[in-house]
Design an enzyme around this catalytic site. Structure first.
Site, short mmCIF file in Angstrom:
data_model
loop_
_atom_site.label_atom_id
_atom_site.label_comp_id
_atom_site.label_asym_id
_atom_site.label_seq_id
_atom_site.Cartn_x
_atom_site.Cartn_y
_atom_site.Cartn_z
CG HIS A 255 -2.08 0.97 1.28
ND1 HIS A 255 -2.06 2.27 1.46
CD2 HIS A 255 -3.44 0.56 0.98
CE1 HIS A 255 -3.13 3.02 1.12
NE2 HIS A 255 -3.96 1.83 0.91
CG ASP A 309 -8.83 -4.13 -2.80
OD1 ASP A 309 -9.92 -4.13 -1.99
OD2 ASP A 309 -8.56 -3.70 -3.66
C1 LIG Z 1 -7.71 -0.72 -2.34
C2 LIG Z 1 -6.32 -0.56 -2.78
O1 LIG Z 1 -6.39 0.22 -3.80
S1 LIG Z 1 -5.19 -1.08 -2.03
C3 LIG Z 1 -3.79 -1.29 -3.10
C4 LIG Z 1 -4.05 -2.72 -4.00
N1 LIG Z 1 -3.22 -3.12 -4.77
C5 LIG Z 1 -2.78 -4.39 -4.70
O2 LIG Z 1 -2.83 -5.03 -3.93
C6 LIG Z 1 -1.62 -4.56 -5.72
C7 LIG Z 1 -0.43 -5.06 -5.32
N2 LIG Z 1 0.34 -4.06 -4.67
C8 LIG Z 1 1.18 -2.98 -5.45
O3 LIG Z 1 1.20 -3.19 -6.80
C9 LIG Z 1 1.94 -1.87 -4.49
O4 LIG Z 1 2.02 -2.43 -3.27
C10 LIG Z 1 1.03 -0.59 -4.70
C11 LIG Z 1 0.80 -0.26 -6.05
C12 LIG Z 1 -0.52 -1.00 -4.04
C13 LIG Z 1 1.56 0.47 -4.05
O5 LIG Z 1 2.86 0.59 -4.56
P1 LIG Z 1 3.84 1.96 -4.34
O6 LIG Z 1 3.53 2.71 -3.20
O7 LIG Z 1 3.95 2.57 -5.56
O8 LIG Z 1 5.13 0.86 -4.14
P2 LIG Z 1 5.94 0.43 -5.23
O9 LIG Z 1 5.26 0.04 -6.57
O10 LIG Z 1 7.07 1.72 -5.67
O11 LIG Z 1 6.71 -0.70 -4.46
C14 LIG Z 1 7.95 -0.61 -3.55
C15 LIG Z 1 8.68 -1.87 -3.20
O12 LIG Z 1 7.83 -2.79 -2.52
C16 LIG Z 1 7.73 -3.92 -3.54
N3 LIG Z 1 6.15 -4.22 -3.54
C17 LIG Z 1 5.19 -3.27 -3.41
N4 LIG Z 1 4.10 -4.32 -3.31
C18 LIG Z 1 4.38 -5.38 -3.60
C19 LIG Z 1 3.58 -6.54 -3.61
N5 LIG Z 1 2.32 -6.50 -3.53
N6 LIG Z 1 4.40 -7.80 -3.65
C20 LIG Z 1 5.81 -7.59 -3.84
N7 LIG Z 1 6.27 -6.62 -3.87
C21 LIG Z 1 5.57 -5.43 -3.59
C22 LIG Z 1 8.07 -3.28 -5.02
O13 LIG Z 1 8.43 -4.27 -5.83
C23 LIG Z 1 9.02 -2.29 -4.76
O14 LIG Z 1 10.30 -3.16 -4.37
P3 LIG Z 1 11.88 -2.48 -4.79
O15 LIG Z 1 11.92 -1.31 -4.03
O16 LIG Z 1 12.52 -3.54 -4.38
O17 LIG Z 1 11.72 -2.17 -6.33
O1 LIG Z 2 -5.35 4.69 -0.51
C1 LIG Z 2 -5.14 3.89 -1.46
O2 LIG Z 2 -4.34 4.27 -2.09
C2 LIG Z 2 -6.02 2.96 -1.97
C3 LIG Z 2 -6.78 2.27 -0.92
O3 LIG Z 2 -6.49 1.80 0.13
C4 LIG Z 2 -8.32 2.74 -0.97
O4 LIG Z 2 -8.69 3.50 -2.01
O5 LIG Z 2 -9.33 2.13 -0.44
#
Ligand SMILES: CC(=O)SCCNC(=O)CCNC(=O)[C@H](O)C(C)(C)COP(=O)(O)OP(=O)(O)OC[C@H]1O[C@@H](n2cnc3c(N)ncnc32)[C@H](O)[C@@H]1OP(=O)(O)O
Ligand SMILES: O=C([O-])CC(=O)C(=O)O
Length: 374
Positions: A255, A309
């Site tokens: 997140h 989620d």
């Molecule tokens: C309701 C919502 O919207 S909640 C979010 C729902 N999304 C997901 O569950 C999808 C999986 N999660 C992700 O892709 C990410 O955690 C996000 C997009 C939610 C947030 O990402 P950001 O804040 O942009 O972090 P970013 O993508 O830069 O990741 C940072 C580091 O953590 C790692 N990382 C982040 N999430 C994950 C994951 N789910 N699994 C494995 N590694 C992860 C990345 O690979 C990165 O590693 P590095 O620094 O070695 O390259």
């Molecule tokens: O805050 C975020 O980036 C995503 C999230 O958890 C939501 O929208 O509920």
């Protein structure tokens, strides 16, 4: 020139709506803890709180519910539009289309009146999302019954019936997803509203941003992961092959703001066991628990924990919904958060959102005529 990729740590507005402490795993709506709201309120009560700033007394709540119910009936053209869409179309695309069809070209923001639109849009939202489900299932479209409150009317319009446990779980899911400060979808709504676009168009913009698996689409992706694993004995092997060696992201984990457990995830996890589970649902839940353990062991040190989620798909499925509804059910609730943020922004800040980009293309060069191009 410093660019914040992904607008990380960029603050784009002041808000009195939602507070998140990402290190402590705390979420509050207008000062009230999410756990207290889930335990003690229903969706309409939280909508009133978000819209008006205070919890309603019983008369205010009754009036608010009544004003939402007056709009359960969708305009005929929206019903026709939904039933004309191909049934295989994505449910969020259907949601975008239905909301876009309600926008009107001559709309003007009016600070005195815009909050009064909220009950109307909530009522229409119930008609839209329940009829998207009906259309996907090949059932005829029908308006929700205003005899019932929001969560119950929704389940009844989808399934024809609703028991207390499912109504309560649906209410909890609706409260959980109401708002989350300024995620991608709310930011998209804010960008549209900052140009003084109309409320329906802002919802359409937000819905488009909600769709992807990095945001609202994660519940679907997380659930499909469990199906892919198939059996609790396969979790370790799947995790090693796909996540550790395959470098895939664990969906439903990570997140932008939380560096610990998302408090909403804990509520969904508990809800999943309070609803009745089929053998298949029990199996998926067991897989999810085992996968959570491995995920936290591997990624917890980096602040990557399960998000809201991760278990929500299991709960939605136990209520009776298929995978293709998960993201749309998130949007069904979040419509209220989008409306709250755009009204707050237009009423209090009203400044065009227009960031800059640092140019990295070629320097000025002479124009090349067609015949001289290689
Ligand atoms: C309701 C919502 O919207 S909640 C979010 C729902 N999304 C997901 O569950 C999808 C999986 N999660 C992700 O892709 C990410 O955690 C996000 C997009 C939610 C947030 O990402 P950001 O804040 O942009 O972090 P970013 O993508 O830069 O990741 C940072 C580091 O953590 C790692 N990382 C982040 N999430 C994950 C994951 N789910 N699994 C494995 N590694 C992860 C990345 O690979 C990165 O590693 P590095 O620094 O070695 O390259
Ligand atoms: O805050 C975020 O980036 C995503 C999230 O958890 C939501 O929208 O509920």
């Amino acid at each position: 020139m410093a660019v914040s990729l992904g607008l990380e740590d960029v603050f784009i507005k002041y808000t009195g709506l939602t507070f998140i402490d990402g290190n402590a795993g705390v979420l509050r709506y207008r000062g009230y803890d999410i756990n207290d709201l889930v335990q003690n309120t229903g969706f309409e009560e939280v909508c009133y709180l978000m819209t008006n700033g205070e919890l309603p007394n019983s008369q205010q709540l009754a009036e608010f519910k009544k004003s939402v119910k007056e709009h359960y009936k969708l305009p005929d053209h929206v019903m026709e539009l939904i039933s004309d869409l191909p049934r295989e179309a994505d449910t969020l695309t259907m949601m975008e289309t239905a909301f876009a069809s309600l926008s009107s070209g001559d709309y003007q923001w009016n600070k005195e009146n815009d909050r009064k639109q909220v009950p109307k849009i909530l009522g229409e939202n119930l008609g839209i999302i329940s009829n998207i489900y009906r259309h996907k299932m090949g059932m005829g479209l029908q308006n929700p019954d205003p005899k019932y409150d929001y969560a119950e009317a929704f389940l009844r319009n989808c399934f024809g019936n609703a028991d207390e446990k499912k109504i309560s779980a649906m209410n909890a899911a609706l409260v959980i997803y109401v708002d989350h400060e300024v995620p991608a979808s709310t930011t998209a709504a804010l960008v549209a509203s900052s140009t003084l676009s109309d409320m329906y168009s802002c919802i359409t913009a937000a819905t488009a941003a909600l769709k992807g698996p990095l945001h609202g689409g994660a519940a679907e992706a997380a659930y499909k992961q469990l199906l892919d694993i198939g059996n609790v004995d396969n979790v370790e092997n799947w995790f090693k092959t796909n996540i550790l060696d395959g470098k895939r992201r664990l969906m439903g984990f990570g997140h932008r703001v939380y560096r610990t457990y998302d408090p909403r995830m804990k509520i969904f996890k508990k809800l999943a066991t309070t609803l009745e589970q089929t053998d298949e649902q029990k199996k998926l839940f067991e897989i999810a628990v085992k996968l959570e353990e491995l995920g936290v062991k591997e990624f917890g040190g980096k602040g990557i924990y399960p998000n809201t989620d991760y278990y929500s798909g299991i709960v939605f499925n136990e209520i009776g919904f298929p995978i293709y509804m998960f993201t749309t059910l998130f949007g069904f609730s979040r419509v209220l958060g989008w409306l709250s943020h755009i009204t707050e922004y237009v009423e209090e800040e009203e400044r065009l959102i227009r960031p800059r980009a640092v140019y990295t293309g070629p320097d000025k060069r002479d124009f090349v005529k067609m015949q001289d191009r290689k």
